[in-house]
Motif scaffolding. Structure first.
Motif, PDB file in Angstrom:
ATOM      1  N   ALA A  63       0.815  -1.223   0.000  1.00 30.22           N
ATOM      2  CA  ALA A  63       0.000   0.000   0.000  1.00 30.22           C
ATOM      3  C   ALA A  63       0.844   1.266   0.000  1.00 30.22           C
ATOM      4  O   ALA A  63       0.331   2.355  -0.254  1.00 30.22           O
ATOM      5  CB  ALA A  63      -0.930  -0.001   1.211  1.00 30.22           C
ATOM      6  N   ILE A  64       2.136   1.139   0.244  1.00 28.87           N
ATOM      7  CA  ILE A  64       3.017   2.311   0.350  1.00 28.87           C
ATOM      8  C   ILE A  64       3.508   2.720  -1.043  1.00 28.87           C
ATOM      9  O   ILE A  64       4.066   1.890  -1.762  1.00 28.87           O
ATOM     10  CB  ILE A  64       4.223   1.989   1.257  1.00 28.87           C
ATOM     11  CG1 ILE A  64       3.745   1.636   2.664  1.00 28.87           C
ATOM     12  CG2 ILE A  64       5.204   3.160   1.292  1.00 28.87           C
ATOM     13  CD1 ILE A  64       4.844   1.091   3.549  1.00 28.87           C
ATOM     14  N   PRO A  65       3.313   3.992  -1.410  1.00 30.12           N
ATOM     15  CA  PRO A  65       3.865   4.454  -2.693  1.00 30.12           C
ATOM     16  C   PRO A  65       5.376   4.221  -2.747  1.00 30.12           C
ATOM     17  O   PRO A  65       6.066   4.346  -1.751  1.00 30.12           O
ATOM     18  CB  PRO A  65       3.537   5.946  -2.712  1.00 30.12           C
ATOM     19  CG  PRO A  65       2.332   6.067  -1.824  1.00 30.12           C
ATOM     20  CD  PRO A  65       2.544   5.044  -0.734  1.00 30.12           C
ATOM     21  N   PHE A  66       5.869   3.881  -3.899  1.00 36.12           N
ATOM     22  CA  PHE A  66       7.253   3.552  -4.200  1.00 36.12           C
ATOM     23  C   PHE A  66       7.647   2.149  -3.727  1.00 36.12           C
ATOM     24  O   PHE A  66       8.708   1.665  -4.095  1.00 36.12           O
ATOM     25  CB  PHE A  66       8.255   4.593  -3.672  1.00 36.12           C
ATOM     26  CG  PHE A  66       8.124   5.936  -4.314  1.00 36.12           C
ATOM     27  CD1 PHE A  66       8.604   6.139  -5.597  1.00 36.12           C
ATOM     28  CD2 PHE A  66       7.516   6.989  -3.661  1.00 36.12           C
ATOM     29  CE1 PHE A  66       8.476   7.391  -6.216  1.00 36.12           C
ATOM     30  CE2 PHE A  66       7.381   8.237  -4.260  1.00 36.12           C
ATOM     31  CZ  PHE A  66       7.863   8.431  -5.537  1.00 36.12           C
ATOM     32  N   VAL A  67       6.832   1.494  -2.905  1.00 39.74           N
ATOM     33  CA  VAL A  67       7.058   0.083  -2.551  1.00 39.74           C
ATOM     34  C   VAL A  67       6.145  -0.746  -3.436  1.00 39.74           C
ATOM     35  O   VAL A  67       6.603  -1.620  -4.165  1.00 39.74           O
ATOM     36  CB  VAL A  67       6.797  -0.194  -1.057  1.00 39.74           C
ATOM     37  CG1 VAL A  67       6.908  -1.682  -0.754  1.00 39.74           C
ATOM     38  CG2 VAL A  67       7.749   0.599  -0.181  1.00 39.74           C
ATOM     39  N   GLU A  68       4.854  -0.505  -3.344  1.00 41.47           N
ATOM     40  CA  GLU A  68       3.829  -1.043  -4.231  1.00 41.47           C
ATOM     41  C   GLU A  68       3.877  -2.557  -4.386  1.00 41.47           C
ATOM     42  O   GLU A  68       4.437  -3.256  -3.573  1.00 41.47           O
ATOM     43  CB  GLU A  68       3.893  -0.344  -5.582  1.00 41.47           C
ATOM     44  CG  GLU A  68       3.800   1.151  -5.434  1.00 41.47           C
ATOM     45  CD  GLU A  68       3.511   1.847  -6.710  1.00 41.47           C
ATOM     46  OE1 GLU A  68       2.562   1.446  -7.396  1.00 41.47           O
ATOM     47  OE2 GLU A  68       4.230   2.802  -7.018  1.00 41.47           O
ATOM     48  N   SER A  69       3.276  -3.051  -5.459  1.00 46.88           N
ATOM     49  CA  SER A  69       3.193  -4.499  -5.654  1.00 46.88           C
ATOM     50  C   SER A  69       4.540  -5.102  -6.009  1.00 46.88           C
ATOM     51  O   SER A  69       4.837  -6.234  -5.653  1.00 46.88           O
ATOM     52  CB  SER A  69       2.164  -4.852  -6.738  1.00 46.88           C
ATOM     53  OG  SER A  69       2.577  -4.389  -8.009  1.00 46.88           O
ATOM     54  N   TYR A  70       5.378  -4.339  -6.701  1.00 42.72           N
ATOM     55  CA  TYR A  70       6.633  -4.943  -7.146  1.00 42.72           C
ATOM     56  C   TYR A  70       7.602  -5.163  -5.993  1.00 42.72           C
ATOM     57  O   TYR A  70       8.120  -6.263  -5.843  1.00 42.72           O
ATOM     58  CB  TYR A  70       7.286  -4.175  -8.307  1.00 42.72           C
ATOM     59  CG  TYR A  70       7.257  -2.671  -8.253  1.00 42.72           C
ATOM     60  CD1 TYR A  70       8.303  -1.961  -7.714  1.00 42.72           C
ATOM     61  CD2 TYR A  70       6.179  -1.971  -8.776  1.00 42.72           C
ATOM     62  CE1 TYR A  70       8.292  -0.585  -7.685  1.00 42.72           C
ATOM     63  CE2 TYR A  70       6.159  -0.592  -8.762  1.00 42.72           C
ATOM     64  CZ  TYR A  70       7.210   0.103  -8.204  1.00 42.72           C
ATOM     65  OH  TYR A  70       7.188   1.470  -8.186  1.00 42.72           O
ATOM     66  N   PHE A  71       7.862  -4.171  -5.162  1.00 40.30           N
ATOM     67  CA  PHE A  71       8.758  -4.405  -4.030  1.00 40.30           C
ATOM     68  C   PHE A  71       8.044  -5.148  -2.904  1.00 40.30           C
ATOM     69  O   PHE A  71       8.674  -5.895  -2.158  1.00 40.30           O
ATOM     70  CB  PHE A  71       9.365  -3.102  -3.516  1.00 40.30           C
ATOM     71  CG  PHE A  71      10.372  -2.496  -4.449  1.00 40.30           C
ATOM     72  CD1 PHE A  71      11.357  -3.277  -5.031  1.00 40.30           C
ATOM     73  CD2 PHE A  71      10.335  -1.150  -4.760  1.00 40.30           C
ATOM     74  CE1 PHE A  71      12.292  -2.728  -5.901  1.00 40.30           C
ATOM     75  CE2 PHE A  71      11.256  -0.590  -5.623  1.00 40.30           C
ATOM     76  CZ  PHE A  71      12.239  -1.375  -6.190  1.00 40.30           C
ATOM     77  N   GLY A  72       6.736  -4.957  -2.783  1.00 40.78           N
ATOM     78  CA  GLY A  72       5.975  -5.703  -1.777  1.00 40.78           C
ATOM     79  C   GLY A  72       6.053  -7.200  -2.014  1.00 40.78           C
ATOM     80  O   GLY A  72       6.218  -7.989  -1.073  1.00 40.78           O
ATOM     81  N   SER A  73       5.954  -7.616  -3.271  1.00 40.30           N
ATOM     82  CA  SER A  73       6.041  -9.045  -3.567  1.00 40.30           C
ATOM     83  C   SER A  73       7.446  -9.564  -3.284  1.00 40.30           C
ATOM     84  O   SER A  73       7.613 -10.683  -2.783  1.00 40.30           O
ATOM     85  CB  SER A  73       5.626  -9.328  -5.012  1.00 40.30           C
ATOM     86  OG  SER A  73       6.455  -8.660  -5.927  1.00 40.30           O
ATOM     87  N   VAL A  74       8.469  -8.769  -3.558  1.00 44.50           N
ATOM     88  CA  VAL A  74       9.846  -9.166  -3.244  1.00 44.50           C
ATOM     89  C   VAL A  74      10.015  -9.313  -1.735  1.00 44.50           C
ATOM     90  O   VAL A  74      10.606 -10.290  -1.251  1.00 44.50           O
ATOM     91  CB  VAL A  74      10.859  -8.144  -3.814  1.00 44.50           C
ATOM     92  CG1 VAL A  74      12.271  -8.430  -3.322  1.00 44.50           C
ATOM     93  CG2 VAL A  74      10.809  -8.144  -5.336  1.00 44.50           C
ATOM     94  N   ILE A  75       9.488  -8.366  -0.984  1.00 42.18           N
ATOM     95  CA  ILE A  75       9.559  -8.434   0.483  1.00 42.18           C
ATOM     96  C   ILE A  75       8.923  -9.731   0.976  1.00 42.18           C
ATOM     97  O   ILE A  75       9.477 -10.428   1.829  1.00 42.18           O
ATOM     98  CB  ILE A  75       8.870  -7.204   1.116  1.00 42.18           C
ATOM     99  CG1 ILE A  75       9.721  -5.952   0.881  1.00 42.18           C
ATOM    100  CG2 ILE A  75       8.613  -7.412   2.603  1.00 42.18           C
ATOM    101  CD1 ILE A  75       9.018  -4.648   1.201  1.00 42.18           C
ATOM    102  N   GLY A  76       7.754 -10.066   0.439  1.00 44.98           N
ATOM    103  CA  GLY A  76       7.073 -11.288   0.856  1.00 44.98           C
ATOM    104  C   GLY A  76       7.854 -12.546   0.515  1.00 44.98           C
ATOM    105  O   GLY A  76       7.976 -13.455   1.339  1.00 44.98           O
ATOM    106  N   VAL A  77       8.400 -12.593  -0.699  1.00 43.62           N
ATOM    107  CA  VAL A  77       9.184 -13.763  -1.109  1.00 43.62           C
ATOM    108  C   VAL A  77      10.421 -13.899  -0.222  1.00 43.62           C
ATOM    109  O   VAL A  77      10.739 -14.993   0.255  1.00 43.62           O
ATOM    110  CB  VAL A  77       9.574 -13.677  -2.604  1.00 43.62           C
ATOM    111  CG1 VAL A  77      10.612 -14.733  -2.957  1.00 43.62           C
ATOM    112  CG2 VAL A  77       8.335 -13.834  -3.480  1.00 43.62           C
ATOM    113  N   LEU A  78      11.120 -12.794   0.008  1.00 48.32           N
ATOM    114  CA  LEU A  78      12.323 -12.843   0.844  1.00 48.32           C
ATOM    115  C   LEU A  78      12.007 -13.152   2.299  1.00 48.32           C
ATOM    116  O   LEU A  78      12.853 -13.697   3.015  1.00 48.32           O
ATOM    117  CB  LEU A  78      13.108 -11.530   0.733  1.00 48.32           C
ATOM    118  CG  LEU A  78      13.700 -11.235  -0.645  1.00 48.32           C
ATOM    119  CD1 LEU A  78      14.413  -9.884  -0.646  1.00 48.32           C
ATOM    120  CD2 LEU A  78      14.642 -12.346  -1.093  1.00 48.32           C
TER     121      LEU A  78
END
Length: 157
Positions: free
Chosen positions: A26-41
């Motif tokens: 939900a955070i701008p500049f994190v969004e789905s692309y970095f959010g998904s990376v965070i979840g995978v990591l």
């Protein structure tokens, strides 16, 4: 900031880690692309990580688009000089349309900002929402898959 979000997500109980990814998405500049990376990591299944990041990103984008649409309807006579960034976004909007700005705009600005700007330019709210959701899903899947492949390579090595 990404490291702090990843640490926060990893520190949550396993059944709640997806909520950390929703919040990150939900955070701008994190969004789905970095959010998904965070979840995978953080160790989430890639499908859950991408899904949670997409949900967070779409939810925040919807709040801002619907708010901008309401404000535009209320104040359509504002004639302030647009900022240089907004002028550049307007030129891209005029050139590529809603679909192009939605799909490529995330390389320059967060989806929340581009979607809100397009609605303020007068683009159809539902068209913006549709193309933003398509873009959010595509970017989230692409980055989630890359992160999963990277984690897979680390595990194999």
């Amino acid at each position: 900031m990404i490291d702090a979000l990843q640490d926060l997500t990893s520190s949550l109980p396993p059944l709640l880690q997806w909520l950390g990814v929703v919040a990150a998405g939900a955070i701008p500049f994190v969004e789905s692309y970095f959010g998904s990376v965070i979840g995978v990591l953080a160790g989430l299944d890639p499908a859950i990580a991408v899904g949670a990041a997409v949900v967070g990103n779409v939810a925040s984008m919807l709040v801002l688009v619907l708010g901008a649409h309401g404000l535009r309807r209320r104040f359509t006579g504002d004639a302030r000089e647009p900022s240089p960034r907004r002028q550049r976004l307007r030129r891209a909007f005029d050139r590529y349309g809603v679909a192009g700005v939605s799909l490529l705009g995330q390389t320059m600005l967060p989806s929340q900002i581009t979607a809100t700007a397009m609605v303020s330019f007068g683009a159809d709210r539902n068209t913006v929402i549709l193309w933003q959701v398509v873009s959010i899903v595509l970017w989230g899947v692409a980055f989630g898959a890359l992160a999963a492949m990277g984690v897979g390579l680390l595990d194999a090595g």
